[in-house]
Structures are given as structure tokens and as C-alpha cells.
Design a protein around this motif. Structure first.
Motif, mmCIF file in Angstrom:
data_model
loop_
_atom_site.group_PDB
_atom_site.id
_atom_site.type_symbol
_atom_site.label_atom_id
_atom_site.label_comp_id
_atom_site.label_asym_id
_atom_site.label_seq_id
_atom_site.Cartn_x
_atom_site.Cartn_y
_atom_site.Cartn_z
ATOM 1 N N UNK A 11 -8.513 -7.935 -6.084
ATOM 2 C CA UNK A 11 -7.332 -8.606 -5.547
ATOM 3 C C UNK A 11 -6.066 -7.803 -5.826
ATOM 4 N N UNK A 12 -5.043 -8.046 -5.025
ATOM 5 C CA UNK A 12 -3.764 -7.394 -5.264
ATOM 6 C C UNK A 12 -3.133 -7.921 -6.550
ATOM 7 N N UNK A 13 -3.216 -9.231 -6.779
ATOM 8 C CA UNK A 13 -2.748 -9.849 -8.020
ATOM 9 C C UNK A 13 -3.963 -9.987 -8.919
ATOM 10 N N UNK A 34 -6.370 -0.483 11.046
ATOM 11 C CA UNK A 34 -5.527 -0.018 9.947
ATOM 12 C C UNK A 34 -4.187 0.387 10.545
ATOM 13 N N UNK A 35 -3.132 -0.329 10.181
ATOM 14 C CA UNK A 35 -1.821 -0.016 10.742
ATOM 15 C C UNK A 35 -0.915 0.694 9.748
ATOM 16 N N UNK A 36 -1.241 0.565 8.472
ATOM 17 C CA UNK A 36 -0.409 1.215 7.467
ATOM 18 C C UNK A 36 -1.191 1.314 6.171
ATOM 19 N N UNK A 37 -1.487 2.520 5.766
ATOM 20 C CA UNK A 37 -2.103 2.754 4.469
ATOM 21 C C UNK A 37 -1.049 3.334 3.556
ATOM 22 N N UNK A 38 -0.803 2.647 2.465
ATOM 23 C CA UNK A 38 0.169 3.138 1.500
ATOM 24 C C UNK A 38 -0.589 3.605 0.271
ATOM 25 N N UNK A 39 -0.914 4.882 0.261
ATOM 26 C CA UNK A 39 -1.744 5.421 -0.816
ATOM 27 C C UNK A 39 -1.024 5.407 -2.156
ATOM 28 N N UNK A 40 0.306 5.385 -2.129
ATOM 29 C CA UNK A 40 1.025 5.318 -3.395
ATOM 30 C C UNK A 40 0.821 3.960 -4.063
ATOM 31 N N UNK A 41 0.573 2.921 -3.275
ATOM 32 C CA UNK A 41 0.301 1.602 -3.846
ATOM 33 C C UNK A 41 -1.153 1.189 -3.647
ATOM 34 N N UNK A 42 -1.939 2.021 -2.997
ATOM 35 C CA UNK A 42 -3.365 1.746 -2.775
ATOM 36 C C UNK A 42 -3.620 0.467 -1.994
ATOM 37 N N UNK A 45 -3.850 -8.537 7.463
ATOM 38 C CA UNK A 45 -4.579 -8.584 6.198
ATOM 39 C C UNK A 45 -4.121 -7.416 5.348
ATOM 40 N N UNK A 46 -4.063 -7.626 4.040
ATOM 41 C CA UNK A 46 -3.735 -6.567 3.088
ATOM 42 C C UNK A 46 -4.865 -6.507 2.071
ATOM 43 N N UNK A 47 -5.376 -5.304 1.844
ATOM 44 C CA UNK A 47 -6.436 -5.162 0.846
ATOM 45 C C UNK A 47 -6.224 -3.894 0.030
ATOM 46 N N UNK A 48 -6.823 -3.887 -1.141
ATOM 47 C CA UNK A 48 -6.818 -2.671 -1.956
ATOM 48 C C UNK A 48 -7.676 -1.621 -1.261
ATOM 49 N N UNK A 49 -7.227 -0.392 -1.291
ATOM 50 C CA UNK A 49 -7.979 0.684 -0.625
ATOM 51 C C UNK A 49 -9.348 0.912 -1.266
ATOM 52 N N UNK A 50 -9.538 0.463 -2.490
ATOM 53 C CA UNK A 50 -10.831 0.618 -3.166
ATOM 54 C C UNK A 50 -11.810 -0.511 -2.858
ATOM 55 N N UNK A 51 -11.356 -1.525 -2.113
ATOM 56 C CA UNK A 51 -12.210 -2.673 -1.806
ATOM 57 C C UNK A 51 -13.008 -2.380 -0.532
ATOM 58 N N UNK A 52 -14.120 -1.699 -0.702
ATOM 59 C CA UNK A 52 -14.929 -1.258 0.441
ATOM 60 C C UNK A 52 -15.526 -2.418 1.225
ATOM 61 N N UNK A 53 -15.972 -3.462 0.529
ATOM 62 C CA UNK A 53 -16.555 -4.607 1.232
ATOM 63 C C UNK A 53 -15.539 -5.230 2.181
#
Length: 182
Positions: free
Chosen positions: A34-36, A144-152, A124-132
Motif C-alpha cells: 500500500x501507499x500508506x 499507465x499515464x504517469x510513472x513517478x520513479x522518484x516516488x515509486x 488508480x495509483x499503485x506502488x511500482x513494486x506491486x506486480x500483482x
């Protein structure tokens, strides 16, 4: 309110469900995706629930064959813009068919959001490590409209057209799975 499709029922979240949802949400396998990510105590959960806007935030308990197996939502619904944000997590102890159940529950909620709420786009917003979650979003037609790798964090959007394209394939897959089980 109950929304039904496949062998899934989505029951609007009630105060009596909070401890169950909190238990699932605090499980390490869920919380870390989760993000939080902080541990949620009961008073935090009650405060969160009391802040849900029943006209803009639609949280449901996913039931499969009468068993509660997850939580799914469309929140921050903006009826003028026709948008909302989706989320889902499954009971970490629901083993075996959680992917199939998540697909069915997501399809059920998204169809309802596009037809009954009249949404034009779901975010939808998800962590980039959440493959499922990434795989589920792609199956449903999210882009995918915006990947922010600095915040994952990966930001996705789903339009009715993209969902309809994906829905035909998903329903064939789900019908096949149901046929194989029968």
C-alpha cells in the motif's frame, strides 16, 4: 447496497466490517504493497470510516460464495468530471483463487461505476513494486499515464472504451475458468 455478478457480491462497507478490514489491511503482505504503510489501530480505522463521504466514496466487502474475501472501492467520485479512483486488496488468507476473484470483483465494480455512476474515467495509483496490482490493472485495460520513479508510484487511468475492449477477453477467460471448474 449489494452489487452482484459472476459468483461475486459486493456489499457496501458497514461499521461492523471495520475490524475485519483492518485485520486484512494490517497484514504484512497487504500493508507493504500500500501507499500508506503504517499500522492502523482501531481508533484510526473508525476515524477513517467516519470521514467516508457516502456520496463520493464507495467501499465494498467482496463476498465470494458468501465468504468475505476482500475490499474494493471507487472513491473521490466527481460526478461532474465523471471520474473516480479505484482500489482493491484481498484477504491475505484467501488462498488459491484470489487472482480470479480480484478480476471478477474488479469487473463487477467497474461495470457498475461506468453504468450506474456514469463515470467516464477511473484512476488508480499503485506502488511500482506491486506486480500483482500492475498485472490486474493491465488485464482490465488501465493505461499507465504517469510513472513517478522518484516516488515509486504508477498512475493509471481506465476509460470505458479500453475497459470494453478488455472486458470481452476477460469474460471469455472467466467463462472458460467457470466451465473448467463445473
Amino acid at each position: 447496497m449489494i452489487i452482484c455478478d459472476f459468483d461475486i457480491e459486493l456489499h457496501r462497507l458497514k461499521k461492523e466490517d471495520l475490524e475485519l478490514v483492518r485485520h486484512w489491511r494490517n497484514h504484512e503482505s497487504v500493508r507493504t504493497q500500500m501507499l500508506y504503510q503504517s499500522f492502523i489501530n482501531m481508533s484510526d480505522q473508525i476515524k477513517w470510516f467516519s470521514n467516508i463521504d457516502q456520496m463520493r466514496d464507495y467501499y465494498f466487502i467482496i463476498h465470494q460464495n458468501i465468504m468475505p474475501v476482500g475490499c474494493i472501492n471507487i472513491k473521490d467520485v466527481d460526478n461532474i468530471a465523471g471520474t473516480g479512483e479505484a482500489g482493491i486488496f484481498m484477504n491475505p488468507n484467501h488462498k488459491g483463487k484470489d487472482r480470479e476473484c480480484a478480476i471478477k470483483a474488479s469487473v463487477t465494480l467497474i461495470k457498475w461505476a461506468f453504468t450506474k455512476l456514469g463515470l467516464k474515467q477511473i484512476r488508480a495509483k499503485i506502488k511500482s513494486t506491486n506486480r500483482k496490482a500492475s498485472q490486474l490493472n493491465q488485464l482490465l485495460g488501465y493505461m499507465d499515464v504517469l510513472s513517478t520513479h522518484d516516488t515509486n508510484i504508477i498512475h493509471y487511468k481506465l476509460t470505458r472504451d479500453k475497459f470494453d475492449e478488455s472486458l470481452k477477453k476477460l469474460e471469455e477467460y472467466l467463462d472458460y475458468k467457470i466451465f473448467q471448474q463445473g
